[in-house]
Design an enzyme around this catalytic site. Structure first.
Site, PDB file in Angstrom:
ATOM      1  CG  ASP A 209      -1.917   0.983   1.368  1.00  0.00           C
ATOM      2  OD1 ASP A 209      -2.402   1.428   0.312  1.00  0.00           O
ATOM      3  OD2 ASP A 209      -2.297   1.345   2.508  1.00  0.00           O
TER       4      ASP A 209
ATOM      5  CG  ASP B 125       1.042   7.125  -3.795  1.00  0.00           C
ATOM      6  OD1 ASP B 125       0.896   7.934  -4.733  1.00  0.00           O
ATOM      7  OD2 ASP B 125       0.584   7.317  -2.660  1.00  0.00           O
TER       8      ASP B 125
ATOM      9  CD  GLU C 288      -3.239   8.330  -4.160  1.00  0.00           C
ATOM     10  OE1 GLU C 288      -3.364   7.293  -3.471  1.00  0.00           O
ATOM     11  OE2 GLU C 288      -2.972   9.443  -3.670  1.00  0.00           O
TER      12      GLU C 288
ATOM     13  CG  HIS D  95      -5.316   7.908   3.568  1.00  0.00           C
ATOM     14  ND1 HIS D  95      -4.289   8.280   2.745  1.00  0.00           N
ATOM     15  CD2 HIS D  95      -5.716   6.686   3.122  1.00  0.00           C
ATOM     16  CE1 HIS D  95      -4.078   7.348   1.842  1.00  0.00           C
ATOM     17  NE2 HIS D  95      -4.929   6.370   2.040  1.00  0.00           N
TER      18      HIS D  95
ATOM     19  N   GLY E 287     -11.580   4.170   3.432  1.00  0.00           N
ATOM     20  CA  GLY E 287     -12.902   3.531   3.551  1.00  0.00           C
ATOM     21  C   GLY E 287     -13.551   3.665   4.927  1.00  0.00           C
TER      22      GLY E 287
ATOM     23  CG  ASN F  79      -6.853   0.650   0.108  1.00  0.00           C
ATOM     24  OD1 ASN F  79      -7.327  -0.050  -0.783  1.00  0.00           O
ATOM     25  ND2 ASN F  79      -5.574   0.904   0.202  1.00  0.00           N
TER      26      ASN F  79
ATOM     27  CB  THR G 283      -8.881   4.834  10.479  1.00  0.00           C
ATOM     28  OG1 THR G 283      -7.743   5.316   9.763  1.00  0.00           O
ATOM     29  CG2 THR G 283      -9.048   5.661  11.742  1.00  0.00           C
TER      30      THR G 283
HETATM   31  P1  13P Z   1      -8.723   4.505   6.365  1.00  0.00           P
HETATM   32  O1  13P Z   1      -7.708   4.282   7.431  1.00  0.00           O
HETATM   33  O2  13P Z   1      -9.264   5.880   6.361  1.00  0.00           O
HETATM   34  O3  13P Z   1      -9.781   3.471   6.373  1.00  0.00           O
HETATM   35  O4  13P Z   1      -7.947   4.386   4.976  1.00  0.00           O
HETATM   36  C1  13P Z   1      -7.085   3.295   4.754  1.00  0.00           C
HETATM   37  C2  13P Z   1      -6.378   3.442   3.461  1.00  0.00           C
HETATM   38  O5  13P Z   1      -6.856   4.044   2.532  1.00  0.00           O
HETATM   39  C3  13P Z   1      -5.054   2.809   3.360  1.00  0.00           C
HETATM   40  O6  13P Z   1      -4.452   3.043   2.130  1.00  0.00           O
END
Ligand code: 13P
Length: 293
Positions: A81, A103, A133, A186, A218, A238, A241
């Site tokens: 990622d 990225d 991206e 994010h 997400g 993705n 959090t």
């Molecule tokens: P969140 O932590 O906001 O769910 O996003 C995760 C993410 O996009 C990792 O690339």
């Protein structure tokens, strides 16, 4: 079974759902995600972000991720990622990752396209899928890993992906997956998210057949907007959090209830795993059923 991201995304496209893509920097997260995917019988993507090196080095986590993926009863892609450094990405491939996000979104359009094109030419023959991206993902994850800076969150449109650029970028580079910016963040949302779903539809309509759209950030996006984004063509989401912050309050309560008596870490780790699995299940259920009322 260890699978390429491309195969998983093709299945998502065929059946109109989005695969969950979860960062797994700890054994508990990894087990929670695999267990949830097996119980739902859905493919899943395990992420390790280059900036998660501060939490766990790739040499430590990669063998665990690939081993769990190989033994899983569902298709699993093992994915980098937000990879930015070429030697790091080569190391990831050497360690068994089947998919790489390269990225270069911080660079100019031209430089991003040129670098990603060269990277695709290099790794596609090895069976590695590539995500890029375009536009930028604003960040509100300060405190998650070292060195993360908070973005200016007042005007998210400044980060949005331009549809015509997305079409040209996908055509030139041949990427399997393209992360686009249309209102997600994010980390934590500071105000109600407002996704530009029309933009997703437009970009989707302009994509070559082999390029699938990805939504980062997400967590906290809300059920209805997430469903709308999937219906508009998002095929990978993705999510981190919401899962990674869920155990802390439960652990806090557990320690408080112990009233000074020793609390075994193993018990807390198991508890954390159960709480995270529940969060992952919630997300998977949503990503699978965009069409349901
Ligand atoms: P969140 O932590 O906001 O769910 O996003 C995760 C993410 O996009 C990792 O690339």
């Amino acid at each position: 079974m260890l699978t390429s991201l491309k195969e998983i995304l093709n299945d998502c496209e065929l059946h109109g759902y989005a695969v969950g893509s979860f960062n797994t920097p700890t054994l508990e997260t990894l087990r929670a995600v695999i267990h949830a995917a097996e119980s739902f019988r859905v493919p899943v993507v395990l992420n390790h972000a280059e900036n998660e090196e501060a939490v766990v080095p790739i040499e430590v986590i990669a063998p665990l991720m690939t081993e769990y993926a190989k033994n899983a009863k569902v298709p699993v892609a093992v994915h980098i990622d937000h990879g930015e450094t070429f030697p790091y990405l080569m190391k990831a491939i050497h360690l068994g990752f089947t998919s790489i996000m390269y990225d270069c979104s911080g660079l100019s359009y031209k430089e991003n396209a040129e670098r990603v094109k060269r990277f695709v030419e290099l790794v596609h023959p090895l069976g590695i899928s590539v995500e890029a991206e375009l536009g930028a993902m604003p960040n509100n994850m300060a405190g998650c890993v070292n060195g993360q800076e908070k973005s200016d969150l007042d005007n998210l449109e400044q980060y949005f992906t331009a549809p015509s650029e997305a079409a040209a970028f996908a055509g030139v580079t041949g990427v399997d997956a393209l992360a686009i910016s249309f209102g997600t963040v994010h980390g934590r949302y500071e105000k109600e998210p407002r996704l530009d779903v029309e933009r997703v539809k437009k970009i989707k309509g302009m994509m070559p057949k082999g390029t699938h759209l990805v939504m980062h950030g997400g967590s906290g996006t809300g059920r209805e907007q997430t469903k709308a984004a999937i219906k508009a063509g998002i095929r990978k989401i993705n999510y981190f959090t919401a899962m990674d912050t869920a155990p802390a309050p439960v652990i806090y309560e557990t320690i408080k209830r112990a009233e000074g008596e020793p609390v075994h870490y193993g018990r807390l780790a198991k508890l954390a795993m159960e709480v995270m699995e529940e969060k992952v299940r919630e997300a998977m259920e949503l990503f699978l059923n965009a069409d349901s009322g």
